[in-house]
Design a protein around this motif. Sequence first.
Motif, PDB file in Angstrom:
ATOM      1  N   HIS A  86      14.516   7.273  -1.826  1.00 46.58           N
ATOM      2  CA  HIS A  86      13.009   8.274  -1.399  1.00 46.58           C
ATOM      3  C   HIS A  86      12.495   7.589  -0.605  1.00 46.58           C
ATOM      4  CE1 HIS A  86      12.151   9.994  -5.173  1.00 46.58           C
ATOM      5  NE2 HIS A  86      12.558   9.734  -5.894  1.00 46.58           N
ATOM      6  N   ALA A 134       2.761   6.705  -5.199  1.00 44.22           N
ATOM      7  CA  ALA A 134       3.662   5.216  -5.487  1.00 44.22           C
ATOM      8  C   ALA A 134       3.155   4.378  -5.106  1.00 44.22           C
ATOM      9  CB  ALA A 134       4.760   5.284  -5.911  1.00 44.22           C
ATOM     10  N   LEU A 135       3.138   4.009  -3.788  1.00 46.86           N
ATOM     11  CA  LEU A 135       2.451   4.176  -2.783  1.00 46.86           C
ATOM     12  C   LEU A 135       0.922   3.773  -2.429  1.00 46.86           C
ATOM     13  CD1 LEU A 135       5.369   4.235   0.404  1.00 46.86           C
ATOM     14  CD2 LEU A 135       5.578   2.516  -1.274  1.00 46.86           C
ATOM     15  N   GLY A 136       0.365   3.837  -2.832  1.00 47.84           N
ATOM     16  CA  GLY A 136      -0.952   3.547  -3.136  1.00 47.84           C
ATOM     17  C   GLY A 136      -1.891   5.194  -2.674  1.00 47.84           C
ATOM     18  N   VAL A 196       0.810   1.746   4.891  1.00 49.34           N
ATOM     19  CA  VAL A 196      -0.211   2.725   5.254  1.00 49.34           C
ATOM     20  C   VAL A 196      -1.167   3.110   4.234  1.00 49.34           C
ATOM     21  CG1 VAL A 196      -0.762   4.747   5.758  1.00 49.34           C
ATOM     22  CG2 VAL A 196       1.444   4.415   6.497  1.00 49.34           C
ATOM     23  N   TYR A 197      -1.693   2.740   3.326  1.00 54.33           N
ATOM     24  CA  TYR A 197      -2.402   3.417   2.719  1.00 54.33           C
ATOM     25  C   TYR A 197      -3.147   1.526   2.298  1.00 54.33           C
ATOM     26  CZ  TYR A 197      -0.782   7.830   1.955  1.00 54.33           C
ATOM     27  OH  TYR A 197       0.421   9.099   2.619  1.00 54.33           O
ATOM     28  N   LEU A 208       5.450   2.692   5.971  1.00 54.84           N
ATOM     29  CA  LEU A 208       4.924   3.572   4.979  1.00 54.84           C
ATOM     30  C   LEU A 208       3.867   2.632   3.916  1.00 54.84           C
ATOM     31  CD1 LEU A 208       4.265   6.636   5.050  1.00 54.84           C
ATOM     32  CD2 LEU A 208       6.090   6.358   3.603  1.00 54.84           C
ATOM     33  N   SER A 209       4.398   1.847   3.653  1.00 59.34           N
ATOM     34  CA  SER A 209       3.993   1.159   2.241  1.00 59.34           C
ATOM     35  C   SER A 209       2.779   0.274   2.762  1.00 59.34           C
ATOM     36  CB  SER A 209       5.053   0.053   1.177  1.00 59.34           C
ATOM     37  OG  SER A 209       4.704  -1.079   2.354  1.00 59.34           O
ATOM     38  N   ARG A 232      -6.968   3.323   1.415  1.00 55.93           N
ATOM     39  CA  ARG A 232      -7.440   3.717   2.983  1.00 55.93           C
ATOM     40  C   ARG A 232      -6.671   4.677   3.456  1.00 55.93           C
ATOM     41  NH1 ARG A 232      -8.752  -1.728   3.955  1.00 55.93           N
ATOM     42  NH2 ARG A 232     -10.834  -1.792   2.960  1.00 55.93           N
ATOM     43  N   ARG A 284      10.676  -2.675   1.706  1.00 54.41           N
ATOM     44  CA  ARG A 284       9.435  -1.353   2.075  1.00 54.41           C
ATOM     45  C   ARG A 284       8.343  -1.861   0.412  1.00 54.41           C
ATOM     46  NH1 ARG A 284      10.520   4.568   0.776  1.00 54.41           N
ATOM     47  NH2 ARG A 284      10.700   3.841  -1.560  1.00 54.41           N
ATOM     48  N   ARG A 328      12.619   9.548   9.630  1.00 49.53           N
ATOM     49  CA  ARG A 328      11.699   8.149   9.893  1.00 49.53           C
ATOM     50  C   ARG A 328      12.194   6.819   9.473  1.00 49.53           C
ATOM     51  NH1 ARG A 328       7.012  10.623   8.131  1.00 49.53           N
ATOM     52  NH2 ARG A 328       5.396   9.241   9.842  1.00 49.53           N
ATOM     53  N   GLY A 350      -0.698   0.702  -5.156  1.00 54.60           N
ATOM     54  CA  GLY A 350      -0.401   0.459  -3.856  1.00 54.60           C
ATOM     55  C   GLY A 350      -0.091  -0.977  -3.582  1.00 54.60           C
ATOM     56  N   ARG A 351      -1.294  -1.939  -4.353  1.00 59.76           N
ATOM     57  CA  ARG A 351      -1.060  -2.700  -3.568  1.00 59.76           C
ATOM     58  C   ARG A 351      -0.777  -4.127  -4.513  1.00 59.76           C
ATOM     59  NH1 ARG A 351      -5.778  -3.851  -0.012  1.00 59.76           N
ATOM     60  NH2 ARG A 351      -6.546  -1.412   0.535  1.00 59.76           N
ATOM     61  N   ARG A 352      -0.586  -3.788  -5.311  1.00 59.08           N
ATOM     62  CA  ARG A 352      -0.204  -4.960  -6.547  1.00 59.08           C
ATOM     63  C   ARG A 352       1.475  -4.873  -6.912  1.00 59.08           C
ATOM     64  NH1 ARG A 352      -4.171  -7.971  -9.208  1.00 59.08           N
ATOM     65  NH2 ARG A 352      -5.828  -7.323  -7.231  1.00 59.08           N
ATOM     66  N   ARG A 397       0.796  -4.193  10.817  1.00 63.04           N
ATOM     67  CA  ARG A 397       2.081  -3.792   9.607  1.00 63.04           C
ATOM     68  C   ARG A 397       3.256  -3.506  10.745  1.00 63.04           C
ATOM     69  NH1 ARG A 397      -0.222   2.258   9.481  1.00 63.04           N
ATOM     70  NH2 ARG A 397      -1.647   1.406   9.912  1.00 63.04           N
ATOM     71  N   PHE A 435      13.699   2.359  -6.570  1.00 65.52           N
ATOM     72  CA  PHE A 435      13.723   3.756  -6.761  1.00 65.52           C
ATOM     73  C   PHE A 435      15.250   3.393  -6.787  1.00 65.52           C
ATOM     74  CE2 PHE A 435      10.012   4.723  -5.116  1.00 65.52           C
ATOM     75  CZ  PHE A 435       9.131   4.824  -6.442  1.00 65.52           C
ATOM     76  N   LEU A 440      11.615   8.753   3.086  1.00 66.35           N
ATOM     77  CA  LEU A 440      11.826   9.814   4.374  1.00 66.35           C
ATOM     78  C   LEU A 440      12.973   9.741   5.245  1.00 66.35           C
ATOM     79  CD1 LEU A 440       8.409   9.513   4.922  1.00 66.35           C
ATOM     80  CD2 LEU A 440       9.117  10.800   3.032  1.00 66.35           C
ATOM     81  N   PHE A 461       7.678  -0.758  -5.717  1.00 62.62           N
ATOM     82  CA  PHE A 461       8.071   0.057  -6.024  1.00 62.62           C
ATOM     83  C   PHE A 461       9.819  -0.007  -5.418  1.00 62.62           C
ATOM     84  CE2 PHE A 461       4.484   1.851  -7.559  1.00 62.62           C
ATOM     85  CZ  PHE A 461       4.619   2.801  -9.389  1.00 62.62           C
TER      86      PHE A 461
END
Lengths: 411, 243
Positions: B112, A325-327, B128-129, B125-126, A14, B173, B117, B101-103, B137, B108, B114, B106
Amino acid sequence: MRIRRRTDGIEPSRFHWRDLVSESTAGLLQRPARAALTALGTVLGVGSFVAVLGLTATAASQIDARFSDLSATEVTVQDISGEHTEFEDLAFPGDADQRVERLNGVAHGGVLWTVQLGEGQEVRSAPVAGAGAASQIQVVAASSGALLAAGPSVREGRVYDRWHDTTRQRVAVIGVGMAARLGITTLETQPALFIGDEAFSVIGILDDTERKADLLLSVIVPRSTAQEIWGPPKDGAEMLVSTRVGAAQQVAGEVPVAVRPDHPEYLRAVPPPDPRTLRSGVSGDLGQLFLVLAAVCLFIGSVGIANTTLVAVMERTGEIGLRRALGARGRHVLAQFLTESGVLGALGGLIGTSLGVTVVVGVAMAREWTPVIQPTTVVAAPVIGLVTGLLAGLYPAWRASRIQPVEALRR
Amino acid sequence: MTGTTATAVDRPADEATAPPVIEMRGAGLTYPGPPAVAALKPCELTVRKGEFVTIVGPSGSGKSTFLNIAGLLDSPTEGQYLLDGIDTGSLSDADRSALRGRRIGFVFQAFHLLPHRTAVENVTLSMVYGGAHRKDRIAAARDALVRVGLGHRLEAIPTTLSGGERQRVAIARALAARPSLLLCDEPTGNLDTATAATVMELLEDLHRDGMTVLIITHDPAVARRGARTLAIRDGVLTEGRAA
């Protein structure tokens, strides 16, 4: 999207609109200076758009104001009875003044015409022929209402009134220049002037008139006096009506019927030109050129936004890969970059609108005009900025959404 | 979510019977030519919940391809890849994004983060979606940062952090979204030896708490720390350390 089969156990990604806005503004604030420069194109485009429309509206309304002051309150009525009958000497009845002045919206009104003097008749300041004669002085017969409708400003003495008119007094009112020509310097000596063999007492000297400036170069005598001495007008008479602001159009429609209910067709009322047609003519000419310039500015602004957003997409490939990568889905990335360019455009539009309004007010102040801006202009301008930003962001945002996370993260 | 958490309570007593997180069934990837390049030969691999696995191999060996497939960033051209028992081959792009995103968390080599921020913002950020509430959060991000030992640098900007601290933020993250699998790509590649050691200790610590960890590296010293080590060379994945 609901149609597509959902795989069990996977909750879709979402992107809440509040997150969308905060992520986009954060993206913009990463490089505030660049964002400001990018928005500059939109600022200039929208600013000139508002300024052009505002200045055109302001200028047009100034023309309107001047127009209203002078001729917009003036109605002239012509005697065209000659076109209909040969038995009518004067279409205006004796009580024309009273009939007109009863109309709502009329300030003053009356009949006037230029008197045709006979052979050897001339205006003199002495009873002896040839003494103090001033050639080519015209005599105007004007009812007391017509004299008031002309808006006289009296230097000395007074203007004649209805009593003088109806009782056929031998009185005259002259302009200050005419007084000098006739050698009349003061009314204290109770001067007289002679038209042909008739003697007239000068009871007033005028400094100026608002309308009918040629009256200042004439000897003005009461209408009924003139009619008694020289008969009805030979070149036709006219009526001068002064109205309150805004009433001229309506009064013009009513006068013929009010004055001649039996033959309204003998009279033709000439209203002032409609200010509205004048205004549209003015804004049509000048404004279009500047609007084209504003559109060019906007286009350049949108190209600027498109370019910067594209560069930003390239620069932030890593971030895009990370988000994927974060969805994040492709459309989430698309939405984010589109929002960034849209916010940039809308901000530019807002600032541009403010600048445009400031310019209009500034120019109006310098010229001592009343600033006029259509409310629709002020509302539409930021929206134009927003749309510009969105359009400019379409391609870069689409590019961003197509970036594959594998490629992006390799950097 | 299928009840996967990073707490010690959930840790299965017997790893051999724990549910598989990664299942490769003849999964391989060949880049269509010409000439066709087999980046990853078909391989069989099962990583169970709570395992600590390292995969070692030189550059160009197919490590990255394996990581991309395991991380759902790329799809195998043959065979099957099951994540948490879900066959990923038939998934739409949207579902793959959601699953990723859920399972999967990552980590790196290049962090990576930002750059403008704060640490907390980077960690949130991980999520947000994921659709979680903003307050939840931020709370989860703070917890994760405390967990990796950065409780004192919550509002720090990445540029003011050391390399080791940055990688800790990145690990936080990855942890914060409570994934089934921590997928680390050369997590110590940009760090000096001492810092690398502390990061590895942190990862081992997380593993002790029950997290499934998969580290891909070219560094044999890092690979040695895995409870189970695989080697990859010329696209061939083999159990045990390749000589």
